[in-house]
Design a protein around this motif. Structure first.
Motif, PDB file in Angstrom:
ATOM      1  N   ASP B  52       0.816  -1.230   0.000  1.00 22.47           N
ATOM      2  CA  ASP B  52       0.000   0.000   0.000  1.00 22.47           C
ATOM      3  C   ASP B  52       0.843   1.271   0.000  1.00 22.47           C
ATOM      4  O   ASP B  52       0.595   2.187  -0.780  1.00 22.47           O
ATOM      5  N   HIS B  53       1.819   1.337   0.916  1.00 24.06           N
ATOM      6  CA  HIS B  53       2.563   2.589   1.093  1.00 24.06           C
ATOM      7  C   HIS B  53       3.866   2.596   0.298  1.00 24.06           C
ATOM      8  O   HIS B  53       4.297   3.643  -0.157  1.00 24.06           O
ATOM      9  N   GLY B  54       4.504   1.443   0.161  1.00 16.22           N
ATOM     10  CA  GLY B  54       5.743   1.368  -0.609  1.00 16.22           C
ATOM     11  C   GLY B  54       5.447   1.385  -2.096  1.00 16.22           C
ATOM     12  O   GLY B  54       5.703   2.376  -2.789  1.00 16.22           O
ATOM     13  N   ASN B  55       4.851   0.325  -2.577  1.00 17.44           N
ATOM     14  CA  ASN B  55       4.580   0.196  -4.017  1.00 17.44           C
ATOM     15  C   ASN B  55       3.298   0.886  -4.459  1.00 17.44           C
ATOM     16  O   ASN B  55       2.977   0.897  -5.649  1.00 17.44           O
ATOM     17  N   ARG B  56       2.586   1.443  -3.495  1.00 25.75           N
ATOM     18  CA  ARG B  56       1.345   2.184  -3.757  1.00 25.75           C
ATOM     19  C   ARG B  56       0.375   1.404  -4.639  1.00 25.75           C
ATOM     20  O   ARG B  56      -0.256   1.947  -5.561  1.00 25.75           O
ATOM     21  N   GLU B  86      10.282   8.821   4.361  1.00 27.33           N
ATOM     22  CA  GLU B  86      11.150   9.648   5.218  1.00 27.33           C
ATOM     23  C   GLU B  86      11.311   9.022   6.587  1.00 27.33           C
ATOM     24  O   GLU B  86      12.393   8.961   7.138  1.00 27.33           O
ATOM     25  N   ARG B  87      10.211   8.567   7.134  1.00 25.65           N
ATOM     26  CA  ARG B  87      10.266   7.934   8.449  1.00 25.65           C
ATOM     27  C   ARG B  87       9.091   6.981   8.612  1.00 25.65           C
ATOM     28  O   ARG B  87       8.060   7.142   7.943  1.00 25.65           O
ATOM     29  N   ILE B  88       9.288   6.010   9.488  1.00 28.67           N
ATOM     30  CA  ILE B  88       8.193   5.095   9.799  1.00 28.67           C
ATOM     31  C   ILE B  88       7.878   5.244  11.273  1.00 28.67           C
ATOM     32  O   ILE B  88       8.776   5.212  12.122  1.00 28.67           O
ATOM     33  N   ASP B  89       6.620   5.444  11.559  1.00 25.95           N
ATOM     34  CA  ASP B  89       6.185   5.730  12.919  1.00 25.95           C
ATOM     35  C   ASP B  89       5.779   4.431  13.625  1.00 25.95           C
ATOM     36  O   ASP B  89       4.838   3.770  13.200  1.00 25.95           O
ATOM     37  N   VAL B  90       6.520   4.081  14.670  1.00 23.13           N
ATOM     38  CA  VAL B  90       6.164   2.856  15.411  1.00 23.13           C
ATOM     39  C   VAL B  90       5.636   3.190  16.811  1.00 23.13           C
ATOM     40  O   VAL B  90       5.564   2.319  17.670  1.00 23.13           O
ATOM     41  N   GLY B 109      -0.703  -0.871  12.077  1.00 20.08           N
ATOM     42  CA  GLY B 109       0.207  -1.910  11.603  1.00 20.08           C
ATOM     43  C   GLY B 109       1.613  -1.853  12.176  1.00 20.08           C
ATOM     44  O   GLY B 109       2.112  -2.847  12.714  1.00 20.08           O
ATOM     45  N   MET B 110       2.247  -0.708  12.078  1.00 17.01           N
ATOM     46  CA  MET B 110       3.644  -0.616  12.532  1.00 17.01           C
ATOM     47  C   MET B 110       3.747  -0.798  14.048  1.00 17.01           C
ATOM     48  O   MET B 110       4.695  -1.406  14.540  1.00 17.01           O
ATOM     49  N   TYR B 111       2.773  -0.266  14.757  1.00 14.48           N
ATOM     50  CA  TYR B 111       2.778  -0.462  16.219  1.00 14.48           C
ATOM     51  C   TYR B 111       2.655  -1.955  16.558  1.00 14.48           C
ATOM     52  O   TYR B 111       3.387  -2.464  17.410  1.00 14.48           O
ATOM     53  N   LEU B 112       1.772  -2.640  15.848  1.00 14.88           N
ATOM     54  CA  LEU B 112       1.615  -4.077  16.103  1.00 14.88           C
ATOM     55  C   LEU B 112       2.911  -4.824  15.794  1.00 14.88           C
ATOM     56  O   LEU B 112       3.353  -5.671  16.582  1.00 14.88           O
ATOM     57  N   ILE B 113       3.528  -4.506  14.669  1.00 15.94           N
ATOM     58  CA  ILE B 113       4.796  -5.173  14.323  1.00 15.94           C
ATOM     59  C   ILE B 113       5.798  -4.977  15.461  1.00 15.94           C
ATOM     60  O   ILE B 113       6.431  -5.921  15.925  1.00 15.94           O
ATOM     61  N   SER B 114       5.920  -3.733  15.901  1.00 15.78           N
ATOM     62  CA  SER B 114       6.938  -3.429  16.923  1.00 15.78           C
ATOM     63  C   SER B 114       6.683  -4.192  18.225  1.00 15.78           C
ATOM     64  O   SER B 114       7.606  -4.519  18.959  1.00 15.78           O
ATOM     65  N   GLU B 115       5.421  -4.501  18.494  1.00 17.71           N
ATOM     66  CA  GLU B 115       5.082  -5.238  19.711  1.00 17.71           C
ATOM     67  C   GLU B 115       5.289  -6.746  19.569  1.00 17.71           C
ATOM     68  O   GLU B 115       5.491  -7.440  20.547  1.00 17.71           O
ATOM     69  N   LEU B 116       5.229  -7.228  18.325  1.00 14.52           N
ATOM     70  CA  LEU B 116       5.190  -8.685  18.108  1.00 14.52           C
ATOM     71  C   LEU B 116       6.541  -9.306  17.775  1.00 14.52           C
ATOM     72  O   LEU B 116       6.689 -10.517  17.838  1.00 14.52           O
ATOM     73  N   SER B 124      15.561   2.896   4.170  1.00 15.96           N
ATOM     74  CA  SER B 124      14.787   3.367   3.036  1.00 15.96           C
ATOM     75  C   SER B 124      15.632   4.278   2.162  1.00 15.96           C
ATOM     76  O   SER B 124      16.456   5.056   2.667  1.00 15.96           O
ATOM     77  N   SER B 125      15.457   4.157   0.845  1.00 11.65           N
ATOM     78  CA  SER B 125      16.135   5.055  -0.095  1.00 11.65           C
ATOM     79  C   SER B 125      15.180   5.257  -1.264  1.00 11.65           C
ATOM     80  O   SER B 125      14.063   4.723  -1.257  1.00 11.65           O
ATOM     81  N   HIS B 126      15.629   5.985  -2.264  1.00 12.34           N
ATOM     82  CA  HIS B 126      14.767   6.227  -3.425  1.00 12.34           C
ATOM     83  C   HIS B 126      14.505   4.935  -4.206  1.00 12.34           C
ATOM     84  O   HIS B 126      13.676   4.909  -5.103  1.00 12.34           O
ATOM     85  N   ARG B 127      15.225   3.855  -3.851  1.00 15.84           N
ATOM     86  CA  ARG B 127      15.024   2.578  -4.557  1.00 15.84           C
ATOM     87  C   ARG B 127      14.052   1.649  -3.816  1.00 15.84           C
ATOM     88  O   ARG B 127      13.754   0.563  -4.294  1.00 15.84           O
TER      89      ARG B 127
END
Lengths: 111, 141
Positions: B52-56, B86-90, B109-116, B124-127
């Motif tokens: 969703d957010h990377g490859n849109r 630029e940044r990922i919010d966990v 999602g990111m909060y759940l990942i960080s907990e699990l 992250s880069s332009h690639r």
């Protein structure tokens, strides 16, 4: 009629049996669509559900929003221990507490 | 070291393929049923973010998932082909009255990942963006 939700109604109660095993990005829209037709007491039954992710949680939150707007009560039933943990993590349980099957018996009898 | 690699198109239906693979890898690694569920959920969130957010959602862009079992460590790298972030919010994200009123029903999602998972790294880069998740068979010392 959704093939992802099976409805059961008696009196003021609707039990929405989620019949998909995955409450995820694929099933979210069909599940969320059912929040248009809630009853004063709406119960989501997760007995057949083995997986819920945040896309699924977003769909479930549409029921929470709808219930709050209508002044209805929303409950979850047959939630696995893992999903109880996840619901607690995101504090979903505050807005969709669990209910036991036996607690619905009085409503069934009354209807 | 044992390694399993998957490449999926940016279509959420294929997230289920990765999730099923995660269950098998977790089982091969000797995780309990509960830990396998944690792993499946963390990977599901990471793959959906990549779609969703990377490859849109551009189906032609792939999401690569690499599982590596190295001794007591299971490492999973999820890469997208997007323009980078630029940044990922966990930070902790829970359901509350304010976000319900505002209709903000996503973003757990990111909060759940960080907990699990035991360890989480983002580069992250332009690639593209690579999310690295690590889980250990035993508690870390």
């Amino acid at each position: 009629m959704s093939d992802i939700i099976r409805r059961e109604e008696f009196g003021e109660v609707a039990i929405l049996h989620v019949t998909t095993t995955s409450v995820d990005a694929i099933s979210a829209a069909a599940i969320a669509a059912e929040c248009q037709d809630m009853r004063p007491i709406t119960v989501l039954d997760f007995s057949e559900v083995s997986f819920i992710n945040s896309a699924g949680i977003s769909a479930l939150l549409k029921f929470v929003v709808s219930a709050r707007k209508s002044g209805y009560k929303l409950f979850a039933m047959h939630v696995s221990p893992h999903h109880q943990k996840i619901f607690k993590m995101v504090e979903m349980s505050r807005f969709m507490p669990t209910i036991e099957e036996r607690d619905l018996a009085e409503y069934r009898i009354a209807s | 070291m044992d390694r399993v690699e998957l490449n999926i198109p940016s279509n959420p239906i294929f997230e289920r393929v990765v999730r099923a693979s995660a269950a098998e890898v977790g089982s091969a690694f000797g995780f309990s049923e509960e830990r396998i569920e944690d792993l499946k959920l963390a990977i599901s969130e990471a793959v959906n973010n990549a779609i969703d957010h990377g490859n849109r959602g551009e189906a032609g862009k792939l999401v690569a998932v690499v599982f590596e079992i190295d001794g007591e460590k299971l490492e999973i790298r999820i890469s997208d082909q997007g323009p980078g972030v630029e940044r990922i919010d966990v930070t902790r994200r829970v359901v509350d009255e304010a976000n319900l009123e505002a209709g903000e029903l996503r973003g757990f999602g990111m909060y759940l990942i960080s907990e699990l998972v035991d360890d989480l790294e983002v580069s992250s880069s332009h690639r593209g963006t690579i999310l690295t998740l690590r889980l250990y068979r035993r508690e870390q010392p």
